[in-house]
Design a protein around this motif. Structure first.
Motif, PDB file in Angstrom:
ATOM      1  N   VAL A 276      40.199 -23.097  19.908  1.00  0.00           N
ATOM      2  CA  VAL A 276      41.384 -23.568  19.197  1.00  0.00           C
ATOM      3  C   VAL A 276      41.147 -23.408  17.698  1.00  0.00           C
ATOM      4  O   VAL A 276      40.014 -23.319  17.230  1.00  0.00           O
ATOM      5  N   VAL A 277      42.255 -23.369  16.953  1.00  0.00           N
ATOM      6  CA  VAL A 277      42.188 -23.320  15.493  1.00  0.00           C
ATOM      7  C   VAL A 277      42.993 -24.498  14.953  1.00  0.00           C
ATOM      8  O   VAL A 277      44.139 -24.723  15.373  1.00  0.00           O
ATOM      9  N   ILE A 278      42.386 -25.265  14.050  1.00  0.00           N
ATOM     10  CA  ILE A 278      43.026 -26.450  13.471  1.00  0.00           C
ATOM     11  C   ILE A 278      43.359 -26.156  12.011  1.00  0.00           C
ATOM     12  O   ILE A 278      42.454 -25.925  11.190  1.00  0.00           O
ATOM     13  N   ASP A 279      44.641 -26.159  11.656  1.00  0.00           N
ATOM     14  CA  ASP A 279      45.072 -26.040  10.269  1.00  0.00           C
ATOM     15  C   ASP A 279      45.304 -27.433   9.710  1.00  0.00           C
ATOM     16  O   ASP A 279      46.100 -28.197  10.262  1.00  0.00           O
ATOM     17  N   LEU A 280      44.632 -27.747   8.606  1.00  0.00           N
ATOM     18  CA  LEU A 280      44.728 -29.082   8.009  1.00  0.00           C
ATOM     19  C   LEU A 280      45.759 -29.074   6.881  1.00  0.00           C
ATOM     20  O   LEU A 280      45.610 -28.342   5.906  1.00  0.00           O
ATOM     21  N   PHE A 281      46.801 -29.923   7.026  1.00  0.00           N
ATOM     22  CA  PHE A 281      47.904 -29.911   6.071  1.00  0.00           C
ATOM     23  C   PHE A 281      47.912 -31.101   5.118  1.00  0.00           C
ATOM     24  O   PHE A 281      48.274 -30.946   3.956  1.00  0.00           O
ATOM     25  N   HIS A 282      47.547 -32.292   5.613  1.00  0.00           N
ATOM     26  CA  HIS A 282      47.745 -33.477   4.771  1.00  0.00           C
ATOM     27  C   HIS A 282      46.774 -34.579   5.188  1.00  0.00           C
ATOM     28  O   HIS A 282      46.589 -34.840   6.382  1.00  0.00           O
ATOM     29  N   TYR A 283      46.161 -35.190   4.177  1.00  0.00           N
ATOM     30  CA  TYR A 283      45.249 -36.322   4.401  1.00  0.00           C
ATOM     31  C   TYR A 283      46.072 -37.598   4.516  1.00  0.00           C
ATOM     32  O   TYR A 283      46.854 -37.920   3.618  1.00  0.00           O
ATOM     33  N   ILE A 284      45.918 -38.315   5.610  1.00  0.00           N
ATOM     34  CA  ILE A 284      46.713 -39.519   5.871  1.00  0.00           C
ATOM     35  C   ILE A 284      46.015 -40.771   5.367  1.00  0.00           C
ATOM     36  O   ILE A 284      46.595 -41.579   4.629  1.00  0.00           O
ATOM     37  N   ASN A 302      51.038 -45.988  13.812  1.00  0.00           N
ATOM     38  CA  ASN A 302      51.539 -45.783  12.444  1.00  0.00           C
ATOM     39  C   ASN A 302      51.171 -44.388  11.926  1.00  0.00           C
ATOM     40  O   ASN A 302      51.990 -43.717  11.284  1.00  0.00           O
ATOM     41  N   ASP A 303      49.937 -43.961  12.215  1.00  0.00           N
ATOM     42  CA  ASP A 303      49.495 -42.634  11.781  1.00  0.00           C
ATOM     43  C   ASP A 303      50.372 -41.549  12.403  1.00  0.00           C
ATOM     44  O   ASP A 303      50.800 -40.603  11.727  1.00  0.00           O
ATOM     45  N   GLU A 304      50.615 -41.681  13.714  1.00  0.00           N
ATOM     46  CA  GLU A 304      51.433 -40.681  14.398  1.00  0.00           C
ATOM     47  C   GLU A 304      52.841 -40.621  13.801  1.00  0.00           C
ATOM     48  O   GLU A 304      53.380 -39.525  13.566  1.00  0.00           O
ATOM     49  N   GLU A 305      53.408 -41.775  13.526  1.00  0.00           N
ATOM     50  CA  GLU A 305      54.756 -41.808  12.951  1.00  0.00           C
ATOM     51  C   GLU A 305      54.777 -41.117  11.585  1.00  0.00           C
ATOM     52  O   GLU A 305      55.698 -40.338  11.284  1.00  0.00           O
ATOM     53  N   ARG A 306      53.766 -41.377  10.769  1.00  0.00           N
ATOM     54  CA  ARG A 306      53.699 -40.768   9.438  1.00  0.00           C
ATOM     55  C   ARG A 306      53.570 -39.245   9.544  1.00  0.00           C
ATOM     56  O   ARG A 306      54.188 -38.495   8.774  1.00  0.00           O
ATOM     57  N   ILE A 307      52.759 -38.791  10.488  1.00  0.00           N
ATOM     58  CA  ILE A 307      52.528 -37.351  10.624  1.00  0.00           C
ATOM     59  C   ILE A 307      53.770 -36.645  11.155  1.00  0.00           C
ATOM     60  O   ILE A 307      54.144 -35.564  10.673  1.00  0.00           O
ATOM     61  N   ARG A 308      54.423 -37.257  12.135  1.00  0.00           N
ATOM     62  CA  ARG A 308      55.668 -36.655  12.644  1.00  0.00           C
ATOM     63  C   ARG A 308      56.707 -36.565  11.523  1.00  0.00           C
ATOM     64  O   ARG A 308      57.412 -35.557  11.398  1.00  0.00           O
ATOM     65  N   HIS A 309      56.778 -37.590  10.693  1.00  0.00           N
ATOM     66  CA  HIS A 309      57.712 -37.570   9.572  1.00  0.00           C
ATOM     67  C   HIS A 309      57.316 -36.502   8.567  1.00  0.00           C
ATOM     68  O   HIS A 309      58.179 -35.768   8.038  1.00  0.00           O
ATOM     69  N   PHE A 310      56.014 -36.379   8.300  1.00  0.00           N
ATOM     70  CA  PHE A 310      55.520 -35.370   7.350  1.00  0.00           C
ATOM     71  C   PHE A 310      55.960 -33.978   7.780  1.00  0.00           C
ATOM     72  O   PHE A 310      56.476 -33.202   6.967  1.00  0.00           O
ATOM     73  N   PHE A 311      55.749 -33.643   9.046  1.00  0.00           N
ATOM     74  CA  PHE A 311      56.114 -32.301   9.512  1.00  0.00           C
ATOM     75  C   PHE A 311      57.627 -32.123   9.603  1.00  0.00           C
ATOM     76  O   PHE A 311      58.148 -31.024   9.370  1.00  0.00           O
ATOM     77  N   ALA A 312      58.347 -33.213   9.880  1.00  0.00           N
ATOM     78  CA  ALA A 312      59.814 -33.116   9.965  1.00  0.00           C
ATOM     79  C   ALA A 312      60.435 -32.763   8.610  1.00  0.00           C
ATOM     80  O   ALA A 312      61.351 -31.947   8.524  1.00  0.00           O
ATOM     81  N   ILE A 313      59.888 -33.356   7.542  1.00  0.00           N
ATOM     82  CA  ILE A 313      60.483 -33.116   6.218  1.00  0.00           C
ATOM     83  C   ILE A 313      59.917 -31.856   5.561  1.00  0.00           C
ATOM     84  O   ILE A 313      60.486 -31.342   4.595  1.00  0.00           O
ATOM     85  N   SER A 314      58.784 -31.351   6.067  1.00  0.00           N
ATOM     86  CA  SER A 314      58.176 -30.161   5.439  1.00  0.00           C
ATOM     87  C   SER A 314      58.498 -28.886   6.179  1.00  0.00           C
ATOM     88  O   SER A 314      58.123 -27.798   5.721  1.00  0.00           O
ATOM     89  N   SER A 315      59.170 -29.015   7.319  1.00  0.00           N
ATOM     90  CA  SER A 315      59.469 -27.806   8.110  1.00  0.00           C
ATOM     91  C   SER A 315      60.719 -27.110   7.583  1.00  0.00           C
ATOM     92  O   SER A 315      61.512 -27.680   6.863  1.00  0.00           O
TER      93      SER A 315
END
Length: 315
Positions: A276-284, A302-315
């Motif tokens: 697998v390859v892991i791309d790191l986008f944002h430090y939580i 809480n972490d999962e919610e923040r990350i889902r929101h991060f990708f939702a607004i950055s996509s």
């Protein structure tokens, strides 16, 4: 793309390569935007002159050989990743020169004679701070003399981003402090880690967050311990996910060696043994020790919610 391994003094010259080449030279750890300018110029000259495009890099890192003490190096782009980047740029030939004591002792003129002129280089491209030969005495200010008129050359000036020099050192600083967006800007792509899925302790399942445990395939430069928003590629499919890099302080595990585990969103399946390859986008957040399992589970939600929101607004 053809890859050739060269070593001095047991050099094997490549009689089957009769092509004239435009060659980019450097260590290229990171293959960052500055390096891309060097490689891009070599390609432009190759296309203009009808030459083959080529890259010359070195392995291992010179500090491993020159250091008086045993030294372990962690790379932004280990050798395989470098080769992948060069191939994406459409390079014809890559020469990997083994850095050893004999190479380190070569005088600048000897280096040019052995590794450039004998190879048939017709145009050389390097960064303004590239040096060669014993103690780095050869520079882009001396290359004209050392070329013996056998090749032309181009020097790429300092490349900056927000008035900061783009360099492997700067990228390491960004990675080590969790500034993944800034590392992304200097690299021109997200920082990634490659590895194989291995068996873990399966504790994540009991928490409601089944994680994929990753054993890295090479000596990567690791970011600071903590939780990250990531994308993970599994069998050429990309998923959003939440990665923990660190020592699992709540369970007092892995005090010496950090672990890497990823909770892959909206995924199920057995992927043990897969690469697998892991791309790191944002430090939580940083790692922390929780007083109870329930407190840990709440934080993970809480972490999962923040990350889902991060990708939702950055996509």
């Amino acid at each position: 793309m053809e890859v050739f391994n060269l070593e001095y003094p047991n050099q094997i010259y490549l009689d089957d390569i009769q092509e004239m080449m435009s060659l980019a030279i450097g260590y290229f750890d990171g293959v960052h935007r500055g390096h891309q300018e060097v490689i891009g110029e070599a390609k432009r000259v190759a296309q203009k002159k009808g030459y083959k495009s080529a890259v010359m890099t070195f392995h291992p890192h010179p500090s491993v050989v020159l250091s008086k003490q045993k030294k372990e190096i962690h790379y932004i782009t280990p050798k395989r990743d470098k080769m992948d980047q060069f191939e994406q740029f459409g390079i014809d030939y890559v020469f990997i020169v083994r850095f050893n004591e004999a190479l380190a002792q070569l005088e600048p003129q000897q280096f040019v004679d052995e590794f450039l002129i004998k190879l048939g280089v017709k145009h050389l491209v390097a960064g303004f701070d590239f040096s060669y030969g014993h103690k780095g005495k050869g520079t882009m200010n001396t290359i004209e003399e050392h070329s013996r008129g056998m090749f032309t050359f181009s020097t790429i000036d300092k490349i900056t981003h927000n008035e900061e020099k783009i360099s492997s050192t700067a990228i390491r600083e960004k990675i080590s402090t969790g500034k993944m967006e800034e590392a992304h800007q200097l690299l021109g792509r997200p920082y990634h880690l490659r590895g194989t899925v291995i068996q873990g302790d399966k504790r994540g399942r009991t928490l409601g967050f089944p994680t994929t445990n990753i054993e890295l395939s090479d000596d990567y430069y690791l970011p600071k311990a903590g939780v990250y928003a990531v994308k993970i590629t599994v069998s050429e499919v990309i998923y959003d996910g939440m990665a923990n890099i660190g020592y699992k302080p709540t369970f007092n595990e892995n005090e010496g060696k950090p672990s890497i585990e990823v909770y892959i969103f909206d995924f199920s399946g057995n992927i043990y043994g897969k690469e697998v390859v892991i791309d790191l986008f944002h430090y939580i957040r940083g790692e922390q020790k929780f007083s109870s399992i329930e407190e840990l589970k709440s934080q993970l939600h809480n972490d999962e919610e923040r990350i889902r929101h991060f990708f939702a607004i950055s996509s």
